[in-house]
Scaffold this active site. Structure first.
Site, PDB file in Angstrom:
ATOM      1  N   ARG A  29      -8.694  -1.211  16.956  1.00  0.00           N
ATOM      2  CA  ARG A  29      -8.614  -0.977  15.254  1.00  0.00           C
ATOM      3  C   ARG A  29      -9.596  -1.867  15.002  1.00  0.00           C
ATOM      4  O   ARG A  29     -10.919  -1.850  15.811  1.00  0.00           O
ATOM      5  CB  ARG A  29      -7.767  -0.151  14.331  1.00  0.00           C
TER       6      ARG A  29
ATOM      7  N   LYS B  34       0.939  -1.417  -0.417  1.00  0.00           N
ATOM      8  CA  LYS B  34      -0.282   0.241   0.525  1.00  0.00           C
ATOM      9  C   LYS B  34       1.002   1.422   0.146  1.00  0.00           C
ATOM     10  O   LYS B  34       0.679   2.562  -0.472  1.00  0.00           O
ATOM     11  CB  LYS B  34      -1.319   0.232   1.035  1.00  0.00           C
TER      12      LYS B  34
HETATM   13  C1  LIG Z   1      -0.941  -1.390   6.970  1.00  0.00           C
HETATM   14  C2  LIG Z   1      -1.288  -2.703   7.194  1.00  0.00           C
HETATM   15  C3  LIG Z   1      -0.231  -3.899   7.740  1.00  0.00           C
HETATM   16  C4  LIG Z   1       1.271  -4.094   6.771  1.00  0.00           C
HETATM   17  O1  LIG Z   1       1.223  -2.463   8.026  1.00  0.00           O
HETATM   18  P1  LIG Z   1       3.272  -2.019   8.011  1.00  0.00           P
HETATM   19  O2  LIG Z   1       3.728  -1.646   9.435  1.00  0.00           O
HETATM   20  O3  LIG Z   1       3.414  -1.684   6.110  1.00  0.00           O
HETATM   21  O4  LIG Z   1       4.220  -3.260   8.011  1.00  0.00           O
HETATM   22  C5  LIG Z   1      -1.033  -5.062   8.264  1.00  0.00           C
HETATM   23  N1  LIG Z   1      -1.357  -4.894   8.202  1.00  0.00           N
HETATM   24  C6  LIG Z   1      -2.889  -4.270   8.314  1.00  0.00           C
HETATM   25  C7  LIG Z   1      -4.177  -4.517   8.189  1.00  0.00           C
HETATM   26  C8  LIG Z   1      -2.727  -2.958   7.764  1.00  0.00           C
HETATM   27  O5  LIG Z   1      -3.214  -2.293   7.676  1.00  0.00           O
END
Ligand SMILES: *Cc1c(COP(=O)(O)O)cnc(C)c1O
Length: 359
Positions: A131, A36
């Protein structure tokens, strides 16, 4: 050279991804890289596949669509629980999604039936970061409601920590997840293939811990920036300089530090008190709040960011004055990376986009 410019070293990202995939596999944990921060950019997706990824994840279905359309055919995981308004594209462009609402899974089942395909589900469990996720004592009832829906396969359970309140993954909350997995398997007579324990904040926990039921992590930040989010510490063995941002000086003058004239609020509704520090060497870079989350920029030695407006970054140099046209390079934190990738005014330069082929 065009500025402002994001330099992305694909060799270093390749190394970081491969290192984490290999190290965590020793703990029986698979790594699902999260694209992302790069908006699902196909070059990065391919680097991650070359480094050994067997599945890719993103929070936006548009990004997974982009990856699919670039010809990358490994399975894709949607890591934000789907909107009811996007279910048809979710079924089409992802193989699996993280979910926390029965209604969404029921509708996914319906759409998957219509499209004559199957969709895999990971049920998210709330472990304290507040969350997404089903409260732990509700998980069994939740699964009872979705377990026999047509065209839906319950692949596993998962959790996300450290995002909203910085709650750390530890043996205690990971045991809650593991025990739930055992309980679900016993009650429903199934086996859960994926126990997806968390994100980059879980890397250090996972490297230290013994074998647990957690067998998957979804990792973005650690691969791209080489650090973990809880304490902003570098992870040993990873490059922390794979990505940098360079901007160009458009004005450089000796100016007083004290503004003059009657002062109201600035363009952003702020009014800071300004101490008089005499005259300083002030420069303006062509980069602003419209491009980047300025607080996420890390400055080089001898330079201080003093203010920012939509299009201007005001800096002070403690050494010799900067020259017009001079380039200043910053490193970035996660929020600066997210925002700069999303800005169409920042040029993106991918170095060594092919990566090495995995033998
Ligand atoms: C963004 C996200 C991740 C990855 O997070 P990082 O801190 O970039 O490793 C993993 N799981 C979910 C649900 C996320 O939204």
């Amino acid at each position: 050279m065009n500025y402002p410019r994001l330099d992305i070293d694909c060799e270093k990202i390749y190394h970081n991804a491969e290192f984490l995939i290999n190290q965590l596999s020793l703990k029986n944990i698979s790594v699902t890289p999260v694209t992302k921060a790069f908006l699902g950019h196909p070059i990065i997706a391919q680097v991650l596949v070359d480094a050994g990824a067997t599945m890719l994840a993103d929070s936006r279905i548009e990004n997974l669509q982009k990856i699919t359309e670039s010809g990358i055919s490994i399975p894709k995981m949607l890591i934000r629980t789907p909107m009811l308004s996007e279910l048809a594209t979710v079924i089409k462009y992802s193989d699996m999604s993280l979910n926390s609402e029965v209604e969404v899974i029921q509708r996914l089942s319906h759409v998957a039936e219509q499209q004559n395909c199957r969709h895999d589900i990971i049920v998210m469990v709330e472990l304290g970061d507040l969350r997404e996720g089903v409260m732990p004592n509700r998980v069994i009832d939740f699964i009872r409601e979705i377990i026999s829906l047509p065209n839906i396969t319950l692949k596993g359970i998962g959790a996300n920590l450290a995002c909203r309140y910085g709650v750390s993954p530890d043996n205690q909350n990971m045991k809650v997840l593991s025990d739930l997995a055992d309980g679900i398997e016993a009650i429903f007579g199934i086996s859960l293939e994926i126990i997806s324990g968390g994100n980059s904040a879980s890397v250090n926990w996972a490297l230290k811990t013994g074998l647990t039921r957690v067998n998957n992590l979804r990792i973005g930040e650690a691969i791209f920036l080489g650090c973990e989010p809880l304490e902003h510490k570098n992870i040993k063995g990873l490059y922390t300089d794979a990505i940098s941002l360079t901007a160009e000086v458009i004005e450089s003058k000796i100016k007083p530090t004290l503004p003059w004239g009657n002062r109201g609020l600035n363009a952003f509704g702020e009014k800071e008190s300004v101490p008089d520090r005499g005259s300083v060497s002030q420069a303006i870079l062509a980069l602003g709040r419209q491009d980047i989350c300025v607080s996420g920029l890390k400055v080089p030695d001898g330079i201080k960011i003093t203010s920012s407006t939509s299009d201007h970054l005001v800096i002070e140099s403690s050494q010799k004055p900067l020259l017009i046209g001079e380039a200043v390079t910053f490193s970035l934190d996660y929020s600066a990376l997210l925002s700069s990738m999303s800005s169409r005014y920042i040029y993106k330069y991918f170095k060594a986009p092919k990566g090495r082929r995995r033998e």
